[in-house]
Design an enzyme around this catalytic site. Structure first.
Site, short mmCIF file in Angstrom:
data_model
loop_
_atom_site.label_atom_id
_atom_site.label_comp_id
_atom_site.label_asym_id
_atom_site.label_seq_id
_atom_site.Cartn_x
_atom_site.Cartn_y
_atom_site.Cartn_z
N GLY A 1 0.71 -1.10 0.05
CA GLY A 1 -0.07 -0.03 0.06
C GLY A 1 0.73 1.28 -0.02
N SER B 1 4.02 5.83 4.08
CA SER B 1 5.47 5.72 4.74
C SER B 1 5.78 4.37 5.21
CB SER B 1 5.94 6.78 5.72
OG SER B 1 5.66 8.08 5.32
N GLU C 1 -0.52 -0.96 -7.34
CA GLU C 1 -1.19 0.60 -7.57
C GLU C 1 0.06 1.40 -7.73
OE1 GLU C 1 -4.57 1.29 -5.86
OE2 GLU C 1 -3.62 1.90 -3.79
N GLY D 1 -6.94 1.75 -3.02
CA GLY D 1 -6.87 0.08 -3.95
C GLY D 1 -6.61 -0.94 -2.76
#
Length: 480
Positions: free
Chosen positions: A256, A259, A283, A377
């Site tokens: 994902g 950070s 993504e 996403g």
């Protein structure tokens, strides 16, 4: 006129381009991961001395030149489906701006089907434009769908973005159902189309020349918790690839955005993958993947956005000859496509605000009420990965708040959508566990300072009959 703009196109300044936007239009903007968004036309629209109530749709996060300027001018009425700016977050949580959250993979189709209103105008950043085509800049997102759906098209050609970005784009466009063919991508870095997004020349109302860098991510340094999470995830993956036949020859990974995700990408060198091919299919492409490519840990990477820091952008732009063959950008309805995620057996690693003892995860709302950014996403990958992992620190607010709770106040990912929870205190592998067993496993990865109170909740919940142990009286008021 720049040589990136074909002769004869309607090249105007931003103020003239903004005249093509009506005061109540639905505006589709490029951008994803905080990069590749238009930077001139909407500020010019915001400066106009008239009332307006725009609906703005983006594929992912964009910069302040979209959200902030419209909110400060009181010209934004509705926002879909993901945002990252403080101004938009505040306006949404105060209900000054209406907001609707969606899974990213679906947005392109939903726009084309008019589910966010009639798409009036698309404002797209590009590195070049011709009579009936454009080449996107640092992200693709839902640009192909937005261009196809909008009645009018404004293209911003940004000289600050290298024209060589064309080399990483693979713009495969799909028909709407029921005339949709399978996506012919059989490998993460396989290219099946070209770099250009086609459009009807009759739609093009303005081309604007710009020269302004993105407002990209600023990644914080990894915390001790981040590094411990990375170690625990690495140990888990090393054991998993030895036992899981899906991972016997290759490992497809997704992380994902943010950070923590970037820190986990950067720690790939600590994982022993043996002689397996390691591929990124997600993504967002972040700085940590540049390190992995430079160290020959990755065979390639596929994404929809170069969500890099300023230093990361410079590194990629300067080394485009090095990275172009190994990095592919696709539209978001391909990068996040459930069929491809399942086809490659992706191991997806995403984060959350908090996770409850039943395995449900809240990824979007603090306290169940205040939106952070949106689901993005994460749902596309959690629901469709061969192995879905949620990684998060066990506490927030300097250790005062547990992120492992009896019941999350908002559910984005249900207990059925993912398999493993990782914190700095260990790994909870939930596969095959009953609800009672899941509770026990999740308590063990909570921060030690909260475990006694979580066990007390578990004891209260299991005192009553039922398949799912639940104490409705203290599920949200569980601390002494």
């Amino acid at each position: 006129m720049t040589d990136r703009i074909a002769d004869g196109l309607p090249t105007v300044d931003a103020e003239a381009a903004a005249e093509a936007i009506g005061t109540e239009d639905t505006v589709l903007v490029s951008g994803f991961g905080g990069v590749g968004y238009p930077k001139a036309t909407l500020p010019a629209f915001a400066a106009r001395d008239e009332d307006a109530a725009l609906t703005v749709v983006s594929g992912g996060g964009v910069g302040q030149e979209v959200d902030d300027v419209l909110i400060e001018a009181d010209k934004l009425a509705r926002r879909y489906p993901f945002q990252t700016q403080a101004a938009s977050r505040e306006a949404i949580n105060s209900r000054e701006v209406a907001f609707h959250d969606r899974h990213i993979s679906r947005v392109g189709d939903e726009v084309r089907l008019g589910e966010f209103g009639d798409p009036d105008v698309a404002v797209i950043e590009a590195v070049s434009v011709g009579e009936d085509w454009l080449v996107p800049s640092t992200s693709i997102g839902h640009t192909p769908s937005f261009v196809a759906a909008a009645d009018r098209l404004i293209v911003e050609v940004n000289e600050a973005q290298p024209e060589e970005l064309e080399r990483v784009h693979d713009v495969f466009q799909r028909d709407l159902p029921p005339n949709r063919d399978p996506i012919p991508v059989t490998g993460a870095t396989e290219r099946v189309a070209d770099a250009r997004v086609p459009f009807d020349p009759e739609k093009l109302v303005a081309v604007v020349e710009t020269e302004q860098a993105d407002d990209p991510y600023e990644f914080r340094d990894p915390t001790d918790a981040d590094l411990a999470i990375a170690d625990n995830l690495g140990d888990f993956l090393e054991a998993e690839i030895e036992r899981n036949p899906v991972l016997a020859e290759s490992v497809y990974l997704q992380f994902g955005v943010g950070s923590l995700g970037n820190a986990l990408m950067g720690e790939l060198s600590g994982i022993d993958f043996g002689d397996r091919e390691v591929v990124y299919f997600g993504e967002v492409f972040q700085d940590g993947l540049l390190d992995a490519l430079d160290e020959d840990l990755l065979a390639g990477a596929s994404a929809t956005s170069l969500a890099l820091s300023e230093a990361g952008q410079e590194r990629l732009f300067d080394g485009i000859d090095r990275y172009a063959d190994d990095v592919v950008l696709r539209s978001a309805d391909v990068s996040n496509n459930p069929a491809l995620i399942e086809r490659f057996g992706v191991v997806g690693v995403n984060s959350a605000v908090d996770v409850d003892l039943y395995g449900n995860a809240n990824a979007t709302h603090i306290g169940g009420t205040d939106v952070v950014s949106g689901i993005g996403g994460g749902g596309d990958f959690n629901r469709n990965c061969r192995l879905g992992v949620i990684a998060l620190p066990s506490t927030a607010a300097g250790g005062d708040v547990s992120r492992i709770v009896p019941q999350v106040p908002h559910v984005d990912h249900t207990e059925h959508d993912h398999s493993v929870i990782v914190t700095e205190h260990g790994v909870a592998d939930l596969r095959g566990l009953s609800p009672d067993e899941r509770m026990t496993a999740l308590i063990e990865v909570a921060d030690p300072s909260f475990r006694d109170e979580l066990r007390a909740y578990h004891d209260r919940a299991t005192a009553a009959p039922g398949h799912v142990p639940f104490d409705p009286e203290t599920a949200f008021d569980w601390r002494d």
